[in-house]
Each structure stands twice: as structure tokens, then as C-alpha cells.
Design a protein around this motif. Structure first.
Motif, PDB file in Angstrom:
ATOM      1  N   SER A   1      11.828   8.858  -0.894  1.00  0.00           N
ATOM      2  CA  SER A   1      10.578   8.531  -1.806  1.00  0.00           C
ATOM      3  C   SER A   1       9.355   8.026  -1.181  1.00  0.00           C
ATOM      4  O   SER A   1       9.345   7.416  -0.044  1.00  0.00           O
ATOM      5  N   VAL A   2       8.155   8.093  -1.619  1.00  0.00           N
ATOM      6  CA  VAL A   2       6.930   7.753  -1.057  1.00  0.00           C
ATOM      7  C   VAL A   2       6.254   6.685  -2.301  1.00  0.00           C
ATOM      8  O   VAL A   2       5.839   7.545  -3.249  1.00  0.00           O
ATOM      9  N   GLU A   3       5.869   5.777  -2.102  1.00  0.00           N
ATOM     10  CA  GLU A   3       5.177   4.866  -3.092  1.00  0.00           C
ATOM     11  C   GLU A   3       3.840   4.477  -2.618  1.00  0.00           C
ATOM     12  O   GLU A   3       3.875   3.967  -1.430  1.00  0.00           O
ATOM     13  N   TYR A   4       2.887   4.842  -3.216  1.00  0.00           N
ATOM     14  CA  TYR A   4       1.660   4.597  -2.950  1.00  0.00           C
ATOM     15  C   TYR A   4       0.929   3.685  -4.005  1.00  0.00           C
ATOM     16  O   TYR A   4       0.745   4.406  -5.013  1.00  0.00           O
ATOM     17  N   LEU A   5       0.549   2.621  -3.681  1.00  0.00           N
ATOM     18  CA  LEU A   5      -0.097   1.709  -4.694  1.00  0.00           C
ATOM     19  C   LEU A   5       0.821   1.666  -5.831  1.00  0.00           C
ATOM     20  O   LEU A   5       0.135   1.904  -7.091  1.00  0.00           O
ATOM     21  N   GLY A   6       2.018   1.672  -5.914  1.00  0.00           N
ATOM     22  CA  GLY A   6       2.881   1.597  -6.861  1.00  0.00           C
ATOM     23  C   GLY A   6       3.066   3.006  -7.631  1.00  0.00           C
ATOM     24  O   GLY A   6       3.730   2.945  -8.801  1.00  0.00           O
ATOM     25  N   LYS A   7       2.460   3.989  -7.217  1.00  0.00           N
ATOM     26  CA  LYS A   7       2.712   5.187  -7.706  1.00  0.00           C
ATOM     27  C   LYS A   7       3.640   6.068  -6.943  1.00  0.00           C
ATOM     28  O   LYS A   7       3.672   5.933  -5.603  1.00  0.00           O
TER      29      LYS A   7
ATOM     30  N   LEU B   1      13.133   8.794   6.892  1.00  0.00           N
ATOM     31  CA  LEU B   1      12.136   8.067   7.645  1.00  0.00           C
ATOM     32  C   LEU B   1      11.608   7.145   6.630  1.00  0.00           C
ATOM     33  O   LEU B   1      11.570   7.102   5.405  1.00  0.00           O
ATOM     34  N   ASP B   2      11.645   5.806   7.243  1.00  0.00           N
ATOM     35  CA  ASP B   2      11.263   4.629   6.453  1.00  0.00           C
ATOM     36  C   ASP B   2       9.885   4.071   7.077  1.00  0.00           C
ATOM     37  O   ASP B   2      10.097   3.871   8.220  1.00  0.00           O
ATOM     38  N   LEU B   3       9.139   3.772   6.494  1.00  0.00           N
ATOM     39  CA  LEU B   3       7.892   3.058   6.905  1.00  0.00           C
ATOM     40  C   LEU B   3       7.173   2.316   5.599  1.00  0.00           C
ATOM     41  O   LEU B   3       7.006   2.887   4.749  1.00  0.00           O
ATOM     42  N   THR B   4       6.793   1.126   6.187  1.00  0.00           N
ATOM     43  CA  THR B   4       5.838   0.211   5.232  1.00  0.00           C
ATOM     44  C   THR B   4       4.787   0.021   5.722  1.00  0.00           C
ATOM     45  O   THR B   4       4.582  -0.571   6.890  1.00  0.00           O
ATOM     46  N   VAL B   5       3.518   0.230   5.015  1.00  0.00           N
ATOM     47  CA  VAL B   5       2.225  -0.086   5.570  1.00  0.00           C
ATOM     48  C   VAL B   5       1.581  -0.956   4.588  1.00  0.00           C
ATOM     49  O   VAL B   5       1.523  -0.734   3.094  1.00  0.00           O
TER      50      VAL B   5
ATOM     51  N   PHE C   1       0.765  -2.089  14.536  1.00  0.00           N
ATOM     52  CA  PHE C   1       2.199  -1.711  14.845  1.00  0.00           C
ATOM     53  C   PHE C   1       2.282  -0.270  15.405  1.00  0.00           C
ATOM     54  O   PHE C   1       1.460   0.538  15.261  1.00  0.00           O
ATOM     55  N   VAL C   2       3.133  -0.208  16.187  1.00  0.00           N
ATOM     56  CA  VAL C   2       3.419   1.259  16.830  1.00  0.00           C
ATOM     57  C   VAL C   2       4.909   1.425  16.617  1.00  0.00           C
ATOM     58  O   VAL C   2       5.860   0.639  16.490  1.00  0.00           O
TER      59      VAL C   2
ATOM     60  N   MET D   1       0.877  -1.285  -0.079  1.00  0.00           N
ATOM     61  CA  MET D   1       0.030  -0.015  -0.023  1.00  0.00           C
ATOM     62  C   MET D   1       0.877   1.256  -0.100  1.00  0.00           C
ATOM     63  O   MET D   1       0.715   2.189  -0.999  1.00  0.00           O
ATOM     64  N   LEU D   2       1.637   1.257   1.094  1.00  0.00           N
ATOM     65  CA  LEU D   2       2.339   2.638   1.237  1.00  0.00           C
ATOM     66  C   LEU D   2       3.901   2.111   1.548  1.00  0.00           C
ATOM     67  O   LEU D   2       4.227   1.308   2.475  1.00  0.00           O
ATOM     68  N   GLU D   3       4.722   2.876   0.765  1.00  0.00           N
ATOM     69  CA  GLU D   3       6.208   2.500   1.112  1.00  0.00           C
ATOM     70  C   GLU D   3       7.048   3.886   1.088  1.00  0.00           C
ATOM     71  O   GLU D   3       7.227   4.355   0.057  1.00  0.00           O
ATOM     72  N   ILE D   4       7.614   4.319   2.220  1.00  0.00           N
ATOM     73  CA  ILE D   4       8.165   5.402   2.506  1.00  0.00           C
ATOM     74  C   ILE D   4       9.676   5.045   2.716  1.00  0.00           C
ATOM     75  O   ILE D   4       9.937   4.033   3.630  1.00  0.00           O
ATOM     76  N   LYS D   5      10.534   5.468   1.987  1.00  0.00           N
ATOM     77  CA  LYS D   5      11.866   5.257   2.027  1.00  0.00           C
ATOM     78  C   LYS D   5      12.846   6.441   2.142  1.00  0.00           C
ATOM     79  O   LYS D   5      12.804   7.192   1.409  1.00  0.00           O
ATOM     80  N   ASN D   6      13.566   6.441   3.126  1.00  0.00           N
ATOM     81  CA  ASN D   6      14.596   7.374   3.621  1.00  0.00           C
ATOM     82  C   ASN D   6      13.884   8.828   3.507  1.00  0.00           C
ATOM     83  O   ASN D   6      14.540   9.785   2.546  1.00  0.00           O
ATOM     84  N   LEU D   7      12.690   9.128   3.857  1.00  0.00           N
ATOM     85  CA  LEU D   7      12.183  10.500   3.479  1.00  0.00           C
ATOM     86  C   LEU D   7      12.806  11.570   4.110  1.00  0.00           C
ATOM     87  O   LEU D   7      12.874  11.490   5.663  1.00  0.00           O
ATOM     88  N   GLN D   8      13.134  12.687   3.568  1.00  0.00           N
ATOM     89  CA  GLN D   8      13.659  13.788   4.100  1.00  0.00           C
ATOM     90  C   GLN D   8      12.993  14.772   3.719  1.00  0.00           C
ATOM     91  O   GLN D   8      12.683  15.436   2.610  1.00  0.00           O
TER      92      GLN D   8
END
Lengths: 444, 262
Positions: free
Chosen positions: B59-65, B20-24, B215-216, B1-8
Motif C-alpha cells: 500500500s501507499v498512503e499519502y496524506l492519509g489517502k 518496498l517500505d519507505l516512510t517520508v 536520509f539515503v 506525508m508518505l507511507e509505503i508498505k510492502n509495495l510489490q
């Protein structure tokens, strides 16, 4: 010097048409006209050095050298089509149509009126039954230099006299249509409500597309004790026109005047709206809306003289400026000595849609009594980014979000209009002016 | 769904998010916690497309976009919803206009027909009932004169109407009394589904009693410094954030913990 030349030209124009004006057989009127012209001859046209005209340069009007029309020059061609587009079904209410400043009976429609009411053409009244007009017509309260010129040149307009305790339930529509270029039109409307009388009057100004002309209009309102006049002015002049208007009221005890002034058209607009409370317990509401763009200039000057105690004035003006347009607001409230228990509230809010648009707003309170409640406020702002982002975050595209916010801002004045037919008409005009307006209309 | 990688992300030259990294994944509920100023709200605003935040990396990828390349309204139509920490008042725009415009745009984007007036009102009434909102609020201007609780309920109402795929709730619990908190939680829980992901940004644990996260994460100085299950929230409630801060030594952290439990 421009102003000297233009002054001479205006005086010559008067000399040319003076004998064709109505009421040449009335010494009081001829004297009144001459005295007004003399005051103009002394002062000339206002310049930006005059405090009241600081932000509004009328030299553009002077340069055009508009000429007054005699009845013989007045042409009615093109009026029909314009009328059809503005008011196709003139059903409810009374409709007096003026074309190029002259009453057009064939286009007008009057419904039966209560006993004793006089409603008709000022020119006809001056020719046929001038006596009742005398005390009012040469009264100078509130008059500007342009008002003096109107007194000198006035040829026609509406004359309304509502007798004691008489209520005219249907609105009276006065349509002023201009179809000719290069002309100056001087409508004069006189609205008199005797004790306890009530009426609603809508003045509507429009011109054929791209006609360049000057409307210099004056409306006088006199409300006796407990009388009430609800007045609307909708200015939709042609984009090349100049519109200068004075609306001057004088109020007796417990009377009420409501003025709504909507300025949409014309290259340059100047409104001087004034009232004076001559007895206790008077009320006035002054509402206004201006929507301008391109190189339009709109100037609203208002003045309320609280000359007697226990009066209430509420003023609410809003404007939206796009393009390189310019707006001026000056709201004067004067609480005279002894005018205790006065309630005066005024606000002016401006929304700028472009970097080139400009506004000068000046609320002006002069208070010479101590037991009063007065507030005033003015704001100038742009579309709120927080609101815009909030709407966008709900899936509404930017252009639509901005339109919704402009609509909300302007609609706040429109919804104060009690006359339903006019309110709906203005809503349509607003939708037509806004990008995405049609979609907003569907939502509402 | 959502993949945040190394967001600055920075605001006015000041770095706020610093890698910031986060995968949902679909169906998951994530809670993001952290002290004031850690960047929680910035994350929420950046996901919704607020333009005064400058993304300087990641980067922030949401549903492949690429989510960051999309205008805020397109994000909303693609199913991203932000419940604002401070819902904005919009005088002159009524709740019902806003919802109609929003829902029509979202449905059109998804290839669905616009709802007719009858269907719209039916849906609206159903959702208002869920949120225990008085119908008169529909015709009032958006959030104008609403109490704090009404504003937050209105946010969840909009979410319920728009049925997003990814809901980001920014401190939705702040300023709510216990009754309003329960209503808001009921609204959020009603939207939990295997296809929908929820990110709850919150300072306190109390919302998490009602909406239990999968998740927390703890955000500090613009980075996620600890992730865990729902029990991490309880631990934070007990021990505060201090023990997790970079540089906090084990002894201090232990004694802080001891004090808190004593």
C-alpha cells in the motif's frame, strides 16, 4: 447491374437538362460537353476495381440518383440563414455566393477591383462574353470521370481573370450553399492569372443540416509566368452530403500555386488535386487537413507532374479519424525525364482516435530524372501514451490531455494557412469540435 | 506525508518492486540510490500513477489517502509531482499553455482562484529567472528541441510553479553538466520547506553534494536494503553497491572496499 442502371440514369438526366444549360449557342462548348458525356458513357462510374478508386466506393452516390437542377428548379429558401451562420459579416474581400449551384447576386458582395480584372458568374460569362473561356474550359488535365460529368453538367461557378502584373489584395470568397435534398450540383470555377498576377481564392462548401445531395465541383487554375494563386477549399457540407471535387492547376514558368484543402463535413469526400509544371522554376504547396468521425469517408488523391526542371513541390496532409470513419490518401509525384533539379517533398500523418477508424495511405513517387531531391513519408498512429501521461502528471485530466494532443496535431496544418481570417475561423471550428475545446481556446 | 508498505510491482509479469517500505515525513529530503535495474525509476513512476505498472501488493498512503487509488491528474492536484527522467516532447503544446492549464487545475483543486494573465506571467517570469531560463522557451513546444539540460531545468520550473507537497525527482541530475546541475540544485533547494517532502532518485552521489538529503536509502532488487544519513551516499560513492548486495560476503565486500580506497 447497378452501375449500368445508374449510368443510364445519369445520361437521361443530361438529356433532360442539356438545353437549359448555359452556352447552348456555343458549338465548342456543346461539343466539349457531349464529348465529356460520351467518355462517361464509355467508362461509367468508377468501381473499386479501378486502382484510383480502390478504397472509395461511389455506389452509394449512384444509389441516391441525384438529379441536376435547372435554373427554374433552383430554390434559394434557407440560404440566407445558412449564409448568416457561416459568414455573417462579409466585409473584407469579395464574396460570390452560389445557392444550389447558381450565382446569387443579391447575397454576393464585390468590392472595387483593379482595372481589367474579371470576376463573376461563369454562367453570365458564357452567355455574354464566352470567348476568353474557350481555351480553358474544355481542357481535361487532371480530370476524373466525375470531372467529365462536371464538364457535361456545369451550369455556373466563378470566373476569375487577373490580367498581367495585377494583384488582387483582398481574398475572393466563393461560397457554395446547398439547401435542397436529392440534387446534384456541378460548380465549375475557372481561375486564370496572367504573367505576374496574384490572387487569393477561398472556396467554401456548405449545406443545410441533413440535406442529402451531391456536390461535384471542378476548379481549374492556370498560372502564367511568375503568377501566383493561393487557393483554399473549406468543405463543410451537410452530414448526409457527398462531395467530389477536382482542383487542377497548370503552371507556367516560375509560377506558384498554393492549395489548402480542409475536409470536415460530408458523408463521403473525394478530392483530386493535381498540378502540372509546364515550364521551369514552378512551385506548388499542397496542404490538407481532414477531421472526420462517425461513418465519414474522406479520400484525398493528389498528383504533381514535375514535367519541367527546377520545380519544387511541398505536400503536407494530416488527418484525424474518430468513430468508424475512414481516410484514404494517395499522393503521386511524378518527376518526368529531364526534370532535373526537382525538389519534391511529401508527407501524410494520420491520428486514429478509435479502434474502428481506418486509414489507407500511399505516397507514390515515380522518378525518371537523376538530379533530384525527393522525400516522402507517411505515418499512422494513435495518441501518444507518453505525452498523455506527462500531461496528466501535471494535473490535466485525461480528456483534456487527449484534446490538447489532438488540437496540437491538427493545428500544425492550420497554422500553415496564411490567410488570417480563415485561419482564425478554422481555429474556432477546431475548438468547437474538440471536447474541452473551449478550455483550450482560453489557454491559447 | 508518505507511507509505503510492502509495495510489490510488476511490469509485463516481471516483478520489479518486491516488498518496498519507505516512510517520508513532511520537510524531509530522501535520496534513493541503487544500481541500474534496482527499481528506482519504477518507484517514481508508480508514485506518479503510470498505468503500465501493475501493483500486486502492498500500500501507499499519502496524506492519509490511498495514493494508488487516485488517477495521475488527481495525484498531481493533491500535490504529488514527478520530475521525469526523460521529459517528454510535445510538439504543438507550448510550455506556457501547459503551465497555465496545470496551474489552474492545481489551484482550483486546492480551492484557490485561478491566476489572471498578469499574475501568471509575473510568477512565471520569477520562476524562470530562478531556473536561468530564457523567456523564449515559454512559447516553444513543451521540451521540443530542448537540450538535455533545458529539459531538466524545465521540469524543475514546472515543479516551482506547481509547488507540490511531495516532489519525486527521477534522475534529475543525469545528463547535466556542472553548471546546469548547480542551477537545478538551486531550484530544488529553493523549494525545500518544512511542509514539503522530496524524494530524489539518483544513481550518483553528485547531486547530493548540492542538495543534501536527510536520509539515503539503497534500493536493490526491488527492496530497500540499507538506509542511513547523508554519509551513506559518500560511502556508496567510495565503495559502490556491491558490498550491500544480498549474498555478498563480508570478505569480498571488505576487499572491494580496500581496493576502492587504495
Amino acid at each position: 447491374m447497378m452501375s449500368l442502371e445508374s449510368r443510364e440514369r445519369t445520361l437521361a438526366d443530361y438529356a433532360r437538362i442539356a438545353l437549359t444549360l448555359p452556352g447552348t449557342h456555343l458549338p465548342w462548348l456543346v461539343q466539349g460537353r457531349n464529348a465529356a458525356l460520351e467518355r462517361f458513357a464509355q467508362s461509367g462510374y468508377p468501381t473499386v476495381r479501378d486502382e484510383d478508386w480502390k478504397y472509395t466506393n461511389v455506389s452509394r452516390i449512384e444509389r441516391q440518383a441525384f438529379v441536376a437542377l435547372t435554373a427554374a428548379d433552383a430554390d434559394v429558401e434557407g440560404a440566407d440563414a445558412l449564409l448568416q451562420s457561416l459568414a455573417p459579416d462579409r466585409e473584407a474581400g469579395h464574396w460570390l455566393v452560389f445557392v444550389n449551384g447558381r450565382y446569387a447576386p443579391a447575397l454576393s458582395r464585390l468590392q472595387p477591383l483593379p482595372d481589367g480584372v474579371v470576376l463573376g458568374s461563369l454562367e453570365q460569362a458564357l452567355t455574354q462574353a464566352p470567348e476568353p473561356l474557350q481555351p480553358y474550359l474544355i481542357d481535361r488535365a487532371g480530370q476524373t470521370v466525375f470531372g467529365e460529368l462536371n464538364t457535361a453538367f456545369m451550369a455556373d461557378g466563378a470566373w476569375l481573370h487577373v490580367p498581367r502584373d495585377t494583384v488582387i489584395t483582398q481574398p475572393i470568397h466563393l461560397l457554395f450553399l446547398t439547401t435542397q435534398s436529392g440534387v446534384a450540383i456541378y460548380p465549375r470555377n475557372l481561375l486564370v492569372a496572367e504573367s505576374g498576377a496574384r490572387a487569393t481564392v477561398v472556396e467554401h462548401y456548405a449545406g443545410v443540416e441533413n440535406a442529402a445531395y451531391l456536390t461535384n465541383a471542378v476548379t481549374q487554375i492556370f498560372t502564367a509566368g511568375n503568377a501566383s494563386i493561393e487557393h483554399y477549399k473549406l468543405q463543410q457540407e451537410s452530414a448526409q452530403a457527398f462531395h467530389i471535387a477536382g482542383i487542377h492547376a497548370q503552371q507556367k514558368q516560375d509560377s506558384s500555386v498554393e492549395s489548402h484543402s480542409i475536409s470536415l463535413g460530408a458523408l463521403l469526400t473525394r478530392n483530386d488535386i493535381t498540378t502540372r509544371f509546364d515550364a521551369t522554376g514552378c512551385e506548388v504547396t499542397l496542404n490538407g487537413l481532414y477531421l472526420v468521425g462517425g461513418r465519414q469517408h474522406v479520400d484525398n488523391h493528389t498528383r504533381v507532374d514535375h514535367a519541367s526542371p527546377s520545380g519544387t513541390s511541398n505536400e503536407y496532409y494530416r488527418g484525424v479519424m474518430d468513430g468508424a470513419s475512414r481516410a484514404v490518401f494517395n499522393g503521386k509525384v511524378i518527376v518526368h525525364p529531364g526534370a532535373q533539379k526537382t525538389n519534391a517533398h511529401q508527407s501524410n500523418h494520420n491520428l486514429l482516435l478509435s479502434r474502428e477508424a481506418e486509414v489507407d495511405t500511399k505516397p507514390q513517387l515515380e522518378i525518371y530524372a537523376d538530379d533530384v531531391q525527393c522525400t516522402h513519408g507517411a505515418t499512422i498512429g494513435q495518441i501518444d501514451d507518453e505525452q498523455r501521461f506527462y500531461l496528466r502528471s501535471r494535473g490535466i485530466e485525461d480528456a483534456m490531455a487527449q484534446s490538447l494532443l489532438v488540437h496540437a496535431f491538427a493545428h500544425d496544418v492550420i497554422e500553415r494557412i496564411r490567410l488570417q481570417s480563415l485561419r482564425q475561423r478554422l481555429e474556432q471550428i477546431l475548438f468547437a469540435r474538440l471536447p474541452q475545446g473551449e478550455r483550450i481556446r482560453e489557454l491559447t | 506525508m508518505l507511507e509505503i508498505k510492502n509495495l510489490q510491482v510488476q511490469v509485463e509479469q516481471k516483478p520489479i518492486l518486491q516488498g518496498l517500505d519507505l516512510t517520508v515525513n513532511a520537510g524531509e529530503v530522501h535520496a534513493i540510490m541503487g544500481p541500474n535495474g534496482s527499481g528506482k525509476s519504477t518507484l517514481a513512476q508508480v508514485l506518479a500513477g503510470r498505468d503500465n505498472y501493475e501493483v500486486t501488493g502492498g500500500s501507499v498512503e499519502y496524506l492519509g489517502k490511498d495514493l494508488l487509488a487516485l488517477a495521475p491528474e488527481i495525484r498531481a492536484r493533491e500535490g504529488v509531482f514527478l520530475a521525469f527522467q526523460y521529459p517528454v516532447e510535445i510538439p504543438g503544446v507550448s510550455n506556457v499553455y501547459l503551465l497555465k492549464a496545470a496551474l489552474n487545475n492545481v489551484r482550483k483543486h486546492r480551492g484557490l482562484q485561478e491566476l489572471d494573465a498578469f499574475e501568471f506571467m509575473k510568477l512565471m517570469k520569477e520562476k524562470m529567472k530562478l531556473m536561468e531560463m530564457k523567456q523564449e522557451l515559454l512559447y516553444r513546444s513543451v521540451n521540443e528541441g530542448f537540450s538535455g539540460g533545458e529539459k531538466k531545468r524545465n521540469e524543475i520550473l514546472q515543479m516551482a510553479m506547481l509547488e507540490p507537497k511531495l516532489a519525486v525527482l527521477d534522475e534529475t541530475d543525469s545528463g547535466l553538466d556542472i553548471d546546469a546541475l548547480q542551477i537545478v540544485a538551486k531550484g530544488i533547494n529553493a523549494l525545500r520547506s518544512p511542509e514539503r517532502s522530496i524524494i530524489m532518485v539518483t544513481h550518483y552521489q553528485r547531486l547530493l553534494d548540492y542538495v543534501v538529503p536527510d536520509f539515503v536509502h539503497v534500493l536493490s532488487k526491488g527492496k530497500i536494503i540499507k538506509s542511513g544519513g547523508k554519509e551513506l551516499a559518500l560511502e556508496l560513492e567510495e565503495r559502490g553497491y556491491g558490498w550491500l548486495e544480498p549474498g555478498a560476503d563480508a570478505n569480498k565486500a571488505a576487499s572491494a572496499g580496500a581496493r576502492a580506497t587504495a
